[in-house]
Each structure stands twice: as C-alpha cells, then as structure tokens.
Design a protein around this motif. Structure first.
Motif, PDB file in Angstrom:
ATOM      1  N   SER A 120      38.753  58.341  35.399  1.00 30.79           N
ATOM      2  CA  SER A 120      38.415  57.292  36.365  1.00 30.79           C
ATOM      3  C   SER A 120      38.898  55.936  35.846  1.00 30.79           C
ATOM      4  O   SER A 120      39.264  55.801  34.683  1.00 30.79           O
ATOM      5  CB  SER A 120      36.893  57.236  36.583  1.00 30.79           C
ATOM      6  N   ASN A 121      38.863  54.960  36.715  1.00 28.75           N
ATOM      7  CA  ASN A 121      39.244  53.592  36.330  1.00 28.75           C
ATOM      8  C   ASN A 121      38.030  52.820  35.839  1.00 28.75           C
ATOM      9  O   ASN A 121      37.809  51.666  36.214  1.00 28.75           O
ATOM     10  CB  ASN A 121      39.892  52.867  37.519  1.00 28.75           C
ATOM     11  N   TYR A 124      39.570  49.914  33.850  1.00 28.56           N
ATOM     12  CA  TYR A 124      41.010  49.752  34.097  1.00 28.56           C
ATOM     13  C   TYR A 124      41.224  49.184  35.492  1.00 28.56           C
ATOM     14  O   TYR A 124      40.673  49.691  36.478  1.00 28.56           O
ATOM     15  CB  TYR A 124      41.706  51.112  33.984  1.00 28.56           C
ATOM     16  N   GLU A 125      42.002  48.093  35.564  1.00 26.97           N
ATOM     17  CA  GLU A 125      42.314  47.472  36.855  1.00 26.97           C
ATOM     18  C   GLU A 125      43.571  48.101  37.420  1.00 26.97           C
ATOM     19  O   GLU A 125      44.669  47.940  36.869  1.00 26.97           O
ATOM     20  CB  GLU A 125      42.495  45.960  36.687  1.00 26.97           C
ATOM     21  N   LEU A 126      43.415  48.821  38.516  1.00 24.47           N
ATOM     22  CA  LEU A 126      44.540  49.555  39.089  1.00 24.47           C
ATOM     23  C   LEU A 126      45.631  48.631  39.626  1.00 24.47           C
ATOM     24  O   LEU A 126      46.819  48.922  39.494  1.00 24.47           O
ATOM     25  CB  LEU A 126      44.044  50.477  40.208  1.00 24.47           C
ATOM     26  N   ARG A 131      43.586  46.530  31.213  1.00 16.88           N
ATOM     27  CA  ARG A 131      42.179  46.776  30.927  1.00 16.88           C
ATOM     28  C   ARG A 131      41.279  45.958  31.844  1.00 16.88           C
ATOM     29  O   ARG A 131      41.549  44.781  32.117  1.00 16.88           O
ATOM     30  CB  ARG A 131      41.873  46.425  29.460  1.00 16.88           C
ATOM     31  N   HIS A 137      32.515  47.339  38.952  1.00 16.15           N
ATOM     32  CA  HIS A 137      32.369  48.373  39.976  1.00 16.15           C
ATOM     33  C   HIS A 137      31.143  48.188  40.857  1.00 16.15           C
ATOM     34  O   HIS A 137      31.162  48.579  42.025  1.00 16.15           O
ATOM     35  CB  HIS A 137      32.350  49.757  39.314  1.00 16.15           C
TER      36      HIS A 137
END
Length: 469
Positions: A120-121, A124-126, A131, A137
């Motif tokens: 999962s993210n 982490y910034e898609l 990072r 969230h």
C-alpha cells in the motif's frame, strides 16, 4: 506393570498409521512437531500406568491406538487453535469492552482486507513519487468531520492524552477540576498518566463543584494548560457545578501562553443528543467553542478501530507529529484502513452512517426488536419443546465506558430450559457453542437481547438452542 508398558507401540510404528499421516497433512504440521507431541502423549501414559492411575484402554489393543490418535488430535487443536475468537454478544451491551468494543462496518472491513493482503501507499505519495506521511490518509477526513485545522491518530486515547501532555506541558502546570480526575477500565487514572507524562497536576475546585474563579486563582506563569476531561464513564448528579467548555476557552484565550485541551473520551461525530440519547458532545461543536485541541477514542461511539484521535490547531498538531513519542504510539496500516473506511461511511451522510454497527444498534427501536423476538421465539418453540419462552420489556446499555446513565428501551427474550438451570444453560451456550454465545442471567432466566445480535448470529443461536437436549 512392565509387561503392560512393553505393549505400548514404539513411536515409529505409530507414525506409519494412516491416521497419523492424515493429521499431519490436514493440519500442515511438520513431522518433527508431530513426533514431539506424540512422545509427550506416550510419556504421560507411561507415567500414569507406572503410578497405577491409568484407567484408559489397555496397551496392545486397537482401542488403545485409537485413544492415542484422539489425544494427538486434541493436542493439535490446543496448540494451533486461535485464542482470539469470535463470540456472539446477546447481552444487549453494544460497546462491550470485554468483547472488543465497536464492530467495524463492512466498508471498513473490506478496506482492511485489501490493505492487509497487498502493498500500500502507507508512507508514499503516488502523485509525486516520493516518501509521504501515514497521517495524510485520515487527516483530511477528520478535519472535514470535526472542523479542526489539523489532526493525527495514535494507538488509543490513553496514548493521545499522554502524548499531548508530554509534548505540550512537560515540567509545567496543568489545571484540572477535581471532579474530572477519573479512573477508567484497567485502573487507568488521569492523575497517574499526568504524572508519567512529566506534567505537574494542579487540582482546582472540589469533587462536586468547580467554579471559574477556581481556575483563575490557580493560573500562574508556570501554567501551560487547562485540561477538561469529559466524564464518559460516570455521572455526578445533585449538588454539582462544572465550568463549561466555552468559559474555559475564553479564559485560556485571555492568556496567550495557556493551551486549552479537552479529553472527550468517547467522542462522537453523530449527534445522538438530537435524538434524545445521552449528552455526549459532538466533536465539531466542542472545537467551535474555542478549544485548542481535543482527543477521543476510535472504537467507542465513533464505531471504528481502537485508536486515539487528536484534532485541533495546526501549530499544536504539528508539534505532536514531530515529537519523538509520536513514533512510539503510531498506528499501523490496518488501523488506518479501518478508520478511513469508517470515516468514509460518515462522509456519505445519513445512508452511509446506517452501515456503522454502533449507530445502527443504538437506533434500533423497541418495536423492531419485538418483531424479531416474536419471530425468534415462534421458531424456537416449533422446533424444540424443551424451552419456555417469554418476551419482556427491558433495557440495553451502550457500554464501553460511555453514556453511563443511558438505558435504551428494548424487548428481551426470557428463556428457561426444562432440564437445565439458567446458569447451566448460559454455561452450555458459552462453552459448547462454536462460536460461543454470551447471554445475561437474571431472575433465574437466560436473557437474550437481539439488539447486539445480527441476523446471521440470530440463526446460529436458534440452531444452537434447537439442538440442545
């Protein structure tokens, strides 16, 4: 005796039996572990025979070998079975602390499963491919629901209280009304956690009465914080007086160096008060009164996972996020997934909130429960004539250290068995049913409250009772 002992088959002979192989293969256990369990069983039998306590089948017979394999199967079940198990809560206590408090919504459960079985993210910034922060969230959802400038989540509300005091008031004074120095489950005391945090507790007022001037008189240059603790698990009535949230907010605002923090305990987003249920303040309303920072539980009246939610002014939340303890009390990906799923149900409005079990269970009417109870008892009486059933007016509890004075009208099923006492019936339901069925015993009867029973649970209870002879 020696002659009897010599008839016990050697381990390698017992291993050749197809029953041994089936048990090993069906349970996915390595040969070495199976062998150790078998050796322990044989040693116990040898010791029992040697001490002349043996009353089982004689070694050298087929019955003896069958006994060994039965013992082996029992050993496997004991060693490899989960101790954390599903139970059916038929007590009518909605947030039962012993049973895990709030049940999650289907949306939350689905999200937990998806996140647990995949990468999962989490951090982490898609969009940026770099990072990120796990706080992101749920922070925007909490801000939306509460009107706070910022928010973060820790592993429970006790951790939230500790972090806020440690990060924002260590070695400084925190003023608290004596009437709010509460103790909740597990001997957790506000005064004790304040001491552990390094904040200096300054008590104001008396147990039953605290006035605004009590705070004013205690404020000094060393005062870092005014703390108000919402007494979710008890209520003092009679000759009482407490200072309101709005008054304390105004007092703190007059002193630039003082933070006003309110520990809401249960914490609600759904306004139960407007339906005449309890007096729990809505988080957004509390923040509108000028509170700098609040904290509350995730697994109580919010209806989510165990978590401590902290919301308030961005400058203060930023300090908490940067504190070294934030890593110590942070939550994992599954908690965040469950909380995100729960908050999205809230975000969808009234229809979404109906999916949250805690809200649904509190709002079920007595009439709805009566209809279900009548259908249940009619089915039971038609399938098993050993039960005497009655319906009675009763009350359900919210539980979990929340709404202590709220009794929700309910329809209770009263059960008596023609062969078993109420205590025996309750024990059989608890010990012999899988999953266990937990009931109340009152007035020499077993009480079932369907408020905390799902339709699936209801069918299981009915089946367990029907097959009880």
């Amino acid at each position: 005796m020696e002659k009897i002992l010599r008839k016990i088959p050697p381990i390698h002979e017992l291993q050749k039996n197809e029953v041994f192989q089936e048990l090993m293969n069906d349970n996915g256990i390595e040969l070495e572990q199976m062998t150790e369990m078998m050796k322990k069983i044989i040693e116990q039998i040898r010791e029992s025979i040697h001490n002349r306590h043996w009353n089982g089948p004689m070694p050298g017979t087929g019955e003896f070998n069958e006994y060994i394999y039965n013992q082996l199967e029992d050993s496997i079940k004991k060693k490899f079975s989960f101790t954390l198990k599903r139970v059916i809560n038929a007590t009518g206590t909605i947030l039962h602390t012993n049973f895990g408090r709030a049940r999650l919504s289907e949306k939350a459960i689905e999200h937990v499963i998806e996140v647990a079985k995949n990468y999962s993210n989490l951090e982490y910034e898609l969009e940026k491919g770099e990072r990120g922060s796990r706080h992101s969230h749920v922070e925007s959802l909490i801000k939306h629901m509460t009107g706070a400038e910022a928010a973060m989540v820790v592993n429970n509300n006790a951790a939230a209280v500790y972090l806020v005091l440690r990060a924002l008031a260590k070695n400084r004074e925190v003023l608290v009304s004596r009437g709010q120095l509460v103790e909740i489950g597990g001997s957790f005391r506000i005064s004790s956690i304040m001491e552990e945090s390094g904040a200096q507790l300054i008590e104001v007022g008396t147990t039953n009465k605290t006035h605004l001037h009590d705070y004013v008189e205690k404020i000094s240059e060393e005062t870092a914080m005014l703390l108000k603790v919402h007494t979710s698990n008890f209520k003092v009535i009679g000759f009482t007086k407490q200072v309101s949230t709005r008054e304390l907010a105004e007092l703190a605002n007059k002193h630039q160096h003082i933070i006003f923090y309110e520990d809401l305990g249960s914490g609600v987003i759904y306004d139960f008060q407007r339906l005449g249920i309890g007096e729990e303040p809505v988080v957004s309303d509390v923040l509108k009164m000028g509170v700098d920072i609040v904290s509350f539980s995730g697994d109580k009246l919010l209806g989510g996972p165990q978590a401590g939610i902290i919301a308030g002014k961005k400058a203060l939340i930023d300090q908490l996020k940067k504190h070294q303890l934030a890593r110590v009390v942070r939550v994992d990906k599954m908690t965040l997934a469950a909380l995100e799923g729960t908050l999205i149900d809230y975000l969808k409005g009234e229809e979404g909130r109906k999916n949250i079990p805690i809200i649904r269970d509190i709002l079920i009417t007595k009439e709805e429960l009566k209809t279900r109870a009548e259908a249940f008892t009619a089915k039971l009486q038609s399938l098993n004539n050993l039960f005497i059933t009655n319906l009675a007016d009763g009350t359900s509890q919210v539980g979990g250290g929340t709404m202590p004075d709220v009794a929700i009208p309910s329809t209770i099923i009263s059960l008596n068995h023609k062969r078993y006492s109420a205590e025996e019936l309750a024990r059989k339901l608890r010990q012999e049913s899988h999953p266990s069925i937990i009931v109340r015993v009152q007035k020499e009867s077993v009480y079932l409250d369907l408020r905390t029973v799902t339709e699936e649970d209801e069918e299981f209870i009915l089946s367990a009772l029907v097959h009880m002879v």
